[in-house]
Design a protein around this motif. Structure first.
Motif, short mmCIF file in Angstrom:
data_model
loop_
_atom_site.label_atom_id
_atom_site.label_comp_id
_atom_site.label_asym_id
_atom_site.label_seq_id
_atom_site.Cartn_x
_atom_site.Cartn_y
_atom_site.Cartn_z
N PHE A 162 -4.69 14.24 -1.12
CA PHE A 162 -3.98 13.01 -1.48
C PHE A 162 -4.13 11.94 -0.40
N LEU A 193 0.23 2.10 5.51
CA LEU A 193 0.12 3.45 4.95
C LEU A 193 -1.01 4.20 5.64
N TYR A 244 -0.68 9.64 -8.50
CA TYR A 244 -1.16 8.91 -7.32
C TYR A 244 -0.74 7.44 -7.42
N ASN A 296 -0.20 5.66 8.87
CA ASN A 296 0.77 6.76 8.79
C ASN A 296 0.18 8.06 8.27
N ILE A 297 -0.92 7.98 7.52
CA ILE A 297 -1.39 9.19 6.82
C ILE A 297 -2.63 9.83 7.42
N TYR A 344 -13.43 8.30 -6.10
CA TYR A 344 -12.51 9.44 -6.23
C TYR A 344 -13.28 10.69 -6.64
N TYR A 375 7.24 5.92 3.62
CA TYR A 375 6.49 5.17 4.65
C TYR A 375 6.63 3.66 4.45
N HIS A 408 3.96 13.65 -2.76
CA HIS A 408 3.02 12.74 -2.10
C HIS A 408 3.42 11.28 -2.33
N ASP A 438 -4.15 2.94 -9.18
CA ASP A 438 -4.91 2.39 -8.05
C ASP A 438 -5.21 0.91 -8.31
N HIS A 488 -7.76 10.52 -0.28
CA HIS A 488 -8.05 9.57 -1.36
C HIS A 488 -7.35 8.24 -1.11
N LEU A 489 -6.10 8.32 -0.66
CA LEU A 489 -5.34 7.09 -0.43
C LEU A 489 -5.97 6.26 0.69
N SER A 511 -7.71 -0.62 -9.35
CA SER A 511 -8.45 -0.96 -10.56
C SER A 511 -7.56 -0.96 -11.81
N LEU A 527 -13.62 2.47 -7.78
CA LEU A 527 -12.65 3.43 -7.25
C LEU A 527 -12.69 4.78 -7.97
N ALA A 528 -12.89 4.77 -9.28
CA ALA A 528 -12.94 6.04 -10.02
C ALA A 528 -14.13 6.88 -9.55
N GLU A 558 -4.31 20.09 -1.76
CA GLU A 558 -3.76 18.81 -2.24
C GLU A 558 -3.07 18.04 -1.11
N ALA A 559 -2.47 18.76 -0.16
CA ALA A 559 -1.75 18.10 0.93
C ALA A 559 -2.68 17.25 1.79
N GLU A 588 -9.13 4.59 -0.54
CA GLU A 588 -8.88 3.41 -1.40
C GLU A 588 -8.42 2.22 -0.57
N GLU A 589 -7.49 2.46 0.34
CA GLU A 589 -6.96 1.33 1.12
C GLU A 589 -8.07 0.65 1.93
N ARG A 608 -3.39 7.78 -12.43
CA ARG A 608 -3.57 7.25 -11.08
C ARG A 608 -3.42 5.73 -11.09
#
Lengths: 133, 98
Positions: free
Chosen positions: A34, A107, B46, A110-111, A16, B84, B77, B19, A37-38, B21, A12-13, A30-31, A41-42, B17
């Motif tokens: 974020f 999530l 995050y 939604n994003i 990212y 949500y 964020h 996450d 990235h989320l 990990s 994951l790092a 950033e809007a 990851e999911e 963060r």
């Protein structure tokens, strides 16, 4: 840009950093960063969790076009798992009845602005787009 | 990178963060909490569903003894992620002052 990542949470790092480099180079704010990235990851952790019998790498493509970010995650030799289906997440019950199941997909739905799933010849491919502004 | 530790004010400072990990580290710390505590998220950039799972599990355990986690200084964020997920109904959450 495309890169392959080991099927492990410890990737994951690196994922990212890979995405961040592309997003920063394209001046994505950033809007948008974020949720991108989320969502990455999911989806990645979903692939790791639900395909434990394969050890192949997971491919990640990140494309920025017209301010929109499109990410594709690809894995081979896996069973079908349609991430566009309803998550079944419980976000309204009292604390005692809550479980974290399905929150990741909830999530995700939604994003992102667009989410597609393709499954063919045991290849699973998820594409999402996050628009800027 | 994720860091979690007690601050001088007794609040639990989280940074970096959270996450999938980093969940083992976070869960290990949370398992030692036995009373009502405030998590200070001023340094947390995050969180993903993996981190939400740890918060939920801890909140459910603490609720059995009448205790609870409170969360403060949450960035926009992460606040959206909580919203949500419906976490704003089961946690006392305060956003970071802009």
């Amino acid at each position: 840009m495309h890169r392959q990542f080991a099927r492990d949470y410890d990737s994951l790092a690196a994922i990212y950093e890979f995405a961040e480099e592309i997003l920063a180079a394209n001046e994505i704010g950033e809007a948008v960063r974020f949720p991108v990235h989320l969502a990455m990851e999911e989806l990645f952790t979903n692939m790791v969790k639900y395909s434990p019998d394969t050890d192949g790498d997971i491919g990640v493509d990140v494309v920025v076009e017209g301010g929109a970010v499109t990410v594709t995650l690809t894995e081979d030799d896996v069973d079908e798992f349609d991430v566009t289906r309803p998550s079944g997440a419980d976000t309204t019950s009292p604390l005692a009845e809550r479980t974290p199941g399905g929150l990741g997909l909830h999530l995700l739905h939604n994003i992102v602005d667009k989410l597609e799933y393709d499954y063919h010849n045991r290849r699973s491919r998820v594409i999402f787009t996050k628009e800027s502004g | 990178m994720f860091e979690i530790d007690y601050g001088d004010d007794g609040k639990i400072k989280c940074s970096g963060r959270l996450d999938a990990s980093q969940c083992e580290k976070a869960q290990s710390f949370m398992d030692d909490i036995a009373d009502t505590r405030t998590l200070d998220f001023s340094g947390l950039e995050y969180i993903s569903s993996a981190g939400l799972g740890i918060l939920l599990k801890t909140q459910k355990r603490l609720a059995e003894s009448g205790a609870a986690l409170k969360i403060t200084n949450v960035n926009n964020h992460i606040y959206d992620v909580f919203r949500y997920s419906g976490f704003n109904a089961i946690f006392d959450i305060k956003a970071k002052e802009q």
